[in-house]
Design an enzyme around this catalytic site. Sequence first.
Site, PDB file in Angstrom:
ATOM      1  CG  HIS A 172     -12.342   6.445  -6.019  1.00  0.00           C
ATOM      2  ND1 HIS A 172     -13.449   6.539  -5.205  1.00  0.00           N
ATOM      3  CD2 HIS A 172     -11.315   6.061  -5.209  1.00  0.00           C
ATOM      4  CE1 HIS A 172     -13.122   6.207  -3.977  1.00  0.00           C
ATOM      5  NE2 HIS A 172     -11.819   5.922  -3.939  1.00  0.00           N
ATOM      6  CG  ASP A 194      -4.693   5.014  -2.908  1.00  0.00           C
ATOM      7  OD1 ASP A 194      -5.755   4.668  -3.452  1.00  0.00           O
ATOM      8  OD2 ASP A 194      -4.405   4.715  -1.736  1.00  0.00           O
ATOM      9  CG  ASP A 252      -1.828   1.174   1.311  1.00  0.00           C
ATOM     10  OD1 ASP A 252      -1.792   2.020   0.398  1.00  0.00           O
ATOM     11  OD2 ASP A 252      -2.597   1.269   2.290  1.00  0.00           O
ATOM     12  CG  ASP A 255     -13.976   4.555   0.030  1.00  0.00           C
ATOM     13  OD1 ASP A 255     -13.574   3.720   0.860  1.00  0.00           O
ATOM     14  OD2 ASP A 255     -13.232   5.069  -0.823  1.00  0.00           O
ATOM     15  CG  ASP A 309      -8.944  -0.252  -1.268  1.00  0.00           C
ATOM     16  OD1 ASP A 309      -7.815  -0.552  -1.713  1.00  0.00           O
ATOM     17  OD2 ASP A 309      -9.288   0.925  -1.021  1.00  0.00           O
ATOM     18  NE  ARG A 348      -4.729  -0.705  -2.398  1.00  0.00           N
ATOM     19  CZ  ARG A 348      -4.577   0.146  -1.392  1.00  0.00           C
ATOM     20  NH1 ARG A 348      -4.786   1.446  -1.586  1.00  0.00           N
ATOM     21  NH2 ARG A 348      -4.229  -0.276  -0.193  1.00  0.00           N
TER      22      ARG A 348
END
Length: 982
Positions: free
Chosen positions: A714, A656, A328, A467, A580, A640
């Site tokens: 998004h 992201d 991440d 979300d 996610d 993801r």
Amino acid sequence: MYRKMLGCARRICVLTFLALCVGLSTAVERHKFKTCQQSAFCRRNRELSPGESAYHTLLETLRVDDPGFLVELLNTKTGRVFQLEVNALKDNSLRMKITEKAPLQPRFEVDLFPVLNGTPAQSSLQLLQKNADVVKFTLKEYPESEVHLYVKPFKIELLAGGEPVIIANARGLFNFEHTREHPKSSSESGTKSQGWVHSVWEKMGNWVGTGRKSGSEDEVQNPSETEGDGEKKENEHEEVLDGESDKKIEVEGEGEKMKGEEEEEEREGMWEESFGGHKDSKPNGPTAVAMDFLFPKAQEVYGLPEHGDHLPLRNTRKEDPYRLYNLDVFEYEVWNQMALYGSIPFMLAHGDARTVGILWLNAAETWIDVEKQSGSILNFVSGGSTDGVNTHWISESGIIDVFFYLGPRPKDIMRQNALVTGSTPLPQYFAVGFHHSRWNYKDEEDVRTVDANFDIHHIPYDVLWLDIEHTDSKKYFTWDSHKFPNSIEMINSLASRGRKMVTIVDPHIKKDGGYFLHQEASSRGYYVKNSKGDDYDGWCWPGSSAYLDFLSEEVQDYWASLYSLDKYQGSTLDLYTWNDMNEPSVFNGPEVTMPKDLKHVGGWEHRDVHNLYGFLNHMSTHKGHLLRSNGQLRPFILTRAAFVGSQRYAAIWTGDNMAKWEHLKATIPMCISLSLAGMSFCGADVGGFFQDPSEELLIRWYQAAVFQPFLRVHSHIDTKRREPWLFSENALRIFRDTIRKRYSYLPLWYTLFYENEIKGMPPMRPLWMEYPTDRNTFTMEDQHLLGDALLVHPVTDEGAKSVTVYFPGQGQLWYDTDTFELFSGAQSIDVPVNLDKVPVYQRGGTVISKKERMRRSSALTHHDPYTLVVALDAMGGAQGTLYIDDGVSFEYRKNHHLYIEFVFENDHLISRKIHEEAYYNTKSWLEKVLVVGYKRRPTEIFISSHDHGIQPLHFKYDEEQKLLTIRKPDVNMATDFRIEIK
């Protein structure tokens, strides 16, 4: 930064902690993530010297059977023995596995889990020649393909047409760190160390999934009776062999040292390693595996997603290698090799003479060096060629398990990899439409307002996303009862207009005694364990969290059951899922993920399986979607994290990203790289997840994204709202026109996704996929193809007044899709652009199907008529396909579909079914045919079909545009027909 938390001081502390963990910076915090030099196993293997391989082939142990051969390898420095297995596979492919012969504990093998698309279908190798230096085989089904096994040092060459195309261990960098006792341990503790994994080893056997049967081995015979065959050289292998050709090396006990074995030098980081304040205990010591592969015929190599980097992989010997380790990464940078959310260890090596590919099946942290030809050792090994790319693959644990795809062309590699790992299944029709999301739509009233405004402003869309704030305090499979008290009514309202909803479901579970999921998972032992055997505690959005152990089939089934409508209360069959944070993300963990010495079911360390975790998460979600609809509806899941085989279960987005022009540019190579590796349903957050895009940037991002497979807006909770109607009137008009363009091409997208499933060809392609000998295309990443029909050059520079478009193909014709202006291939042209213009061109020789009536959603277009755009090539011909089914179910796999071919030649347009045994009762009909590049005015046009006989048709001809418009053929699309132009 985050949603205001009310209540006790503890919740305020959680908020503060999360802010510190995630950070408030505007760029990636590189110090949180390792370099190769900071990773002990990468550093050790990268420091190996070329040309000093210690591994020899023990030719006396060679056994050949139908699919391939088995042989042992000896590390002459340590005396350790390894087993090599090479099998021929269907479709000009091979598989090579190298395992430790007598490990102290089992080595993890990825295909213990359903990563592959079933057991790969085997073919046959045929022995050609054997002598003391080399053994040569050919693939029976592909006699031009050969396998050469060399003895001293061990090396494998794969040849095509007599020339090497892949060489394994070309530079002698093969290394297999054997399992060993801790240097401070007694011999008794070494025996005990096998305890918890011994039963797993018994279940695995020495060879997992080889398909070999005992007694099937044949003694090797030399068909050419090569001189000296079978004669043992003086003192050859005396230290390990007794001279008999069929006797294996004697081992005093499992895991014991061999006679004459030298201890490897103990290096820093072998048994313990620290980074960022976290200690990795490494109870099993060093277990890395590494191999180098040379591609002598390649000019470029591609793949290894996911990285925010260029399409052709760069030289890395003076930089960090490419890293595959699901992480991440907050506000990631582009144009570098840092690891991101997904890890697919697939590489395609391409040259104008040959294309090959390899799949490195390993789920541990992996680093890959790339070195292109520079007159060094590559030149020597490849016989003086100016081409060639060398790569060096290093994984922290596991075994060496490699698939070789021998092409010969890029499309062959796509098919070969799809046979092994599976292809992207046909999604539901809605999934190819427009998705709108943000973190977060506030409540049901906000959802109603946004939904209504799309209709007010005449903008089609298909899916609205929610979300993490839609949940009850970040507890997944729940709803915030104050903000979303009537979720079923809300979802049904969207569905009444053909629309769907997606909610986020992450794998971290809030540790709350009142949360049903945590109660059940904790009491049943479903969580990943720490090194002490207790449930691991990490921090993520809910605060203190536990993580489900998806390596357990029981946990997989449990997770799948949570999607049932009675379990996920407030859900319906029109609600789909977004997985996610499934790298997994752990805010307070090393490198924002799990410690490597955590324990999974079966005793496997997390280091062995890290890149597999997200795959098992969305695989389980996919199973849940199937179960809840009794197998009737195709699932839609966005993930993801990704690994080999993820394409069979989920779409992916690039994570992201940021509202920057460079991030817009990067969407093209990132999605193409994912597509090449099989993960073809790819997109990026339109406008960037972080920060606020300018109006121009958002316009250009929409214009690029409508020609990428997955289309979703998004953004972060701190960004400004970016619904289309919140911008200027001119921007709103462009947004509307751009999204409508996407919807007009949905029949093309849907057809390409069907062909992706059956052929393995991704919808979004690099130019060299269709023009493999054109070296001008090999490094292009600012334009791409949609199928073989559309050439797209997005505008990705701020304030651009023109773009340079390269038109590939000598003698090829290209037509501007807006103006029908004609361009010839094999040239670059500066094309003027304004804010409305995106250069898109249809290739001459293609037929594209469109639907041009605008509706609120894709579902409402299901019975609408089609328009065919026939773009003629230089010979006056064209060909294309169209796929039609119900758009939602699996009935298409039972021949309930239409797969149609259109052929234009000799002034006739012919429509006929490709799958004659299949049928779908469509109500759609042919409304219009545009023939682009037609050079003379017709006198009359007729249509003939079984249902209507011969009928005259109305038409219009534009001399200047060379455009023939045939109006209302009015024939059902399920009917074979012929249109004749006179």
